[in-house]
Design a protein around this motif. Structure first.
Motif, PDB file in Angstrom:
ATOM      1  N   ASN A 159      -8.496  -0.302   9.667  1.00 36.81           N
ATOM      2  CA  ASN A 159      -7.091  -0.690   9.767  1.00 36.81           C
ATOM      3  C   ASN A 159      -7.002  -2.146  10.238  1.00 36.81           C
ATOM      4  O   ASN A 159      -8.018  -2.837  10.362  1.00 36.81           O
ATOM      5  CB  ASN A 159      -6.320   0.281  10.677  1.00 36.81           C
ATOM      6  CG  ASN A 159      -6.644   0.085  12.152  1.00 36.81           C
ATOM      7  OD1 ASN A 159      -7.417  -0.792  12.527  1.00 36.81           O
ATOM      8  ND2 ASN A 159      -6.036   0.907  12.997  1.00 36.81           N
ATOM      9  N   ALA A 160      -5.787  -2.598  10.508  1.00 37.70           N
ATOM     10  CA  ALA A 160      -5.563  -4.004  10.868  1.00 37.70           C
ATOM     11  C   ALA A 160      -6.305  -4.397  12.138  1.00 37.70           C
ATOM     12  O   ALA A 160      -6.616  -5.572  12.349  1.00 37.70           O
ATOM     13  CB  ALA A 160      -4.064  -4.252  11.023  1.00 37.70           C
ATOM     14  N   ASN A 213      -9.546   3.983   9.312  1.00 33.75           N
ATOM     15  CA  ASN A 213      -8.271   4.698   9.110  1.00 33.75           C
ATOM     16  C   ASN A 213      -8.344   6.161   9.539  1.00 33.75           C
ATOM     17  O   ASN A 213      -7.391   6.702  10.095  1.00 33.75           O
ATOM     18  CB  ASN A 213      -7.825   4.594   7.646  1.00 33.75           C
ATOM     19  CG  ASN A 213      -7.280   3.224   7.311  1.00 33.75           C
ATOM     20  OD1 ASN A 213      -6.606   2.592   8.135  1.00 33.75           O
ATOM     21  ND2 ASN A 213      -7.579   2.729   6.116  1.00 33.75           N
ATOM     22  N   TYR A 214      -9.474   6.826   9.258  1.00 34.87           N
ATOM     23  CA  TYR A 214      -9.590   8.233   9.665  1.00 34.87           C
ATOM     24  C   TYR A 214      -9.486   8.355  11.196  1.00 34.87           C
ATOM     25  O   TYR A 214      -8.793   9.232  11.713  1.00 34.87           O
ATOM     26  CB  TYR A 214     -10.917   8.822   9.169  1.00 34.87           C
ATOM     27  CG  TYR A 214     -11.162  10.218   9.701  1.00 34.87           C
ATOM     28  CD1 TYR A 214     -10.293  11.261   9.382  1.00 34.87           C
ATOM     29  CD2 TYR A 214     -12.258  10.491  10.523  1.00 34.87           C
ATOM     30  CE1 TYR A 214     -10.507  12.550   9.883  1.00 34.87           C
ATOM     31  CE2 TYR A 214     -12.477  11.772  11.019  1.00 34.87           C
ATOM     32  CZ  TYR A 214     -11.596  12.790  10.689  1.00 34.87           C
ATOM     33  OH  TYR A 214     -11.809  14.060  11.192  1.00 34.87           O
ATOM     34  N   ILE A 250       3.095   9.849   5.401  1.00 37.56           N
ATOM     35  CA  ILE A 250       3.127   8.668   6.258  1.00 37.56           C
ATOM     36  C   ILE A 250       2.817   7.475   5.354  1.00 37.56           C
ATOM     37  O   ILE A 250       1.780   7.461   4.681  1.00 37.56           O
ATOM     38  CB  ILE A 250       2.074   8.805   7.384  1.00 37.56           C
ATOM     39  CG1 ILE A 250       2.377  10.057   8.226  1.00 37.56           C
ATOM     40  CG2 ILE A 250       1.997   7.546   8.230  1.00 37.56           C
ATOM     41  CD1 ILE A 250       1.179  10.638   8.930  1.00 37.56           C
ATOM     42  N   ALA A 251       3.733   6.516   5.336  1.00 36.78           N
ATOM     43  CA  ALA A 251       3.583   5.399   4.401  1.00 36.78           C
ATOM     44  C   ALA A 251       2.302   4.614   4.676  1.00 36.78           C
ATOM     45  O   ALA A 251       1.848   4.507   5.828  1.00 36.78           O
ATOM     46  CB  ALA A 251       4.794   4.474   4.510  1.00 36.78           C
ATOM     47  N   GLU A 252       1.747   4.054   3.614  1.00 39.40           N
ATOM     48  CA  GLU A 252       0.545   3.224   3.727  1.00 39.40           C
ATOM     49  C   GLU A 252       0.795   2.114   4.730  1.00 39.40           C
ATOM     50  O   GLU A 252       1.870   1.491   4.720  1.00 39.40           O
ATOM     51  CB  GLU A 252       0.244   2.642   2.348  1.00 39.40           C
ATOM     52  CG  GLU A 252      -1.136   2.086   2.247  1.00 39.40           C
ATOM     53  CD  GLU A 252      -1.479   1.698   0.813  1.00 39.40           C
ATOM     54  OE1 GLU A 252      -0.955   2.310  -0.141  1.00 39.40           O
ATOM     55  OE2 GLU A 252      -2.257   0.757   0.681  1.00 39.40           O
ATOM     56  N   SER A 253      -0.179   1.884   5.612  1.00 41.57           N
ATOM     57  CA  SER A 253       0.061   0.943   6.702  1.00 41.57           C
ATOM     58  C   SER A 253      -1.271   0.447   7.270  1.00 41.57           C
ATOM     59  O   SER A 253      -2.320   1.055   7.051  1.00 41.57           O
ATOM     60  CB  SER A 253       0.879   1.685   7.770  1.00 41.57           C
ATOM     61  OG  SER A 253       0.597   1.240   9.051  1.00 41.57           O
TER      62      SER A 253
END
Ligand SMILES: C=C(O[C@@H]1C=C(C(=O)O)C=C[C@H]1O)C(=O)O
Length: 338
Positions: free
Chosen positions: A146-147, A152-153, A103-106
């Motif tokens: 994240n944003a 992230n986890y 899964i691409a970095e995001s």
């Protein structure tokens, strides 16, 4: 001569995949002469899964240099059929399937995780290998937000939980897993599944099942079993210094390492396996193909010293310097009991 019973697809039922953790050049030599169901390079840069010499290969950014790079190989005595499907690479041998994706970095992982998991879980069902017994997930910047300010986890756990719900996995079908930090490259994942085997999910009586963790650890609980019994082996999930649902021994490396080992010993021990209807019991000395994840590089010698006293000197053990799923955890350990 005794004959091994054959299942309907002609493969002996006592058969299991072989695995090894070796230096990449050794992996190249093995791959040149054996049937590789899957290869995972724990290396210095991530890459999308590919078919290489007609088997799946995934590169994870888990090493700081050549010295701590290694490759994990899953090999089979049977012929392998491999392919790519919607960005995931897979191979199967009549009884076992390996699937890998990235899964691409995001700045937002839940939706992409759900989609990638649905692709992989849909594929294992469509190909007739629905029984998933082990998953690995490596998450870049695992403890960073994240944003939207969600770690992230936790963001990853949200997408995974939604995918399992959509695929109607119940608690007894949830595999053993690892969810650990990566040095970059978004999220890499790979699964092992079986056609006819029925994995038995194993929990730890001293730990709340991860799928029942309270909401303070994230909006959707991490869906994994503490271990699975499959094909005469016990696949032990990444295990850390947690009892109940709480992290223990904050800041105390030695105690965290000991508690991680105690948790594994309890999960694989005779009394726990008996409770799960499994006859055998194992000790830490029965573990092999072990990965020890250590948050701070300078802690590796101490962790190694403790682990070497617990494990068989013949075991393959690799030490990785990466972050762990909770920011108060310093160490985490996984392996396979034989
Ligand atoms: C260490 C723990 O969880 C980690 C995260 C996992 C996941 O999210 O798949 C699986 C095992 C561990 O790598 C724990 O909660 O005990």
């Amino acid at each position: 001569m005794t004959q091994t019973p054959l299942s309907e697809n002609g493969i002996d039922q006592g058969y299991a995949l072989s695995t090894t953790l070796v230096d990449p050049d050794v992996a190249d030599m093995i791959a040149a002469r054996e049937n590789v169901l899957g290869r995972v390079d724990y290396t210095t840069a991530a890459a999308d899964p590919i078919l290489s010499a007609r088997s799946p290969r995934l590169a994870l950014h888990m090493a700081h240099g050549k010295a701590d790079s290694f490759s994990e190989l899953w090999t089979t005595p049977h012929d392998v059929t491999a392919g790519m499907h919607d960005g995931v690479a897979y191979a199967h041998d009549g009884e076992f399937l390996f699937v890998a994706g990235r899964i691409a970095e995001s700045g937002h992982y839940a939706t992409a995780t759900e989609k990638a998991y649905l692709t992989a879980l849909g594929l294992i069902r469509d190909l007739g290998y629905p029984n998933c017994y082990r998953m690995w997930n490596v998450v870049g910047a695992i403890n960073e937000d994240n944003a939207e300010g969600l770690e992230n986890y936790r963001d990853f756990c949200l997408g995974r939980a939604d995918a399992f719900a959509t695929m109607r996995f119940n608690e007894t079908e949830i595999p053993a897993a690892t969810g650990i930090g990566a040095l970059g490259g978004g999220i890499g994942f790979y699964f092992l599944t079986s056609r006819s085997g029925s994995p038995i999910a194993i929990e730890n009586p001293q730990q709340v099942s991860a799928y029942h963790y309270p909401q303070r650890y994230g909006p959707k609980a991490p869906k994994f079993a503490r271990a699975t019994r499959m094909g005469g082996r016990v696949y032990v999930s990444g295990t850390a210094s947690i009892t109940g649902h709480e992290s223990r021994h904050e800041g105390d490396l030695v105690r965290q390492t000991h508690l991680s080992l105690e948790n594994i010993a309890r999960v694989i021990g005779a009394s726990n396996l008996w409770e799960h209807g499994i006859g055998d019991g194992y000790f830490l000395a029965n573990l092999d193909h072990i990965k020890v994840y250590v948050r701070h590089a300078e802690d590796i010698p101490v962790v190694r010293g403790i682990c070497e006293r617990a494990f068989s000197p013949a075991a393959e053990v690799r030490y990785l310097n990466v972050d762990v799923c909770r920011s108060d955890l310093l160490v985490e350990i996984e392996g396979i009991a034989y």
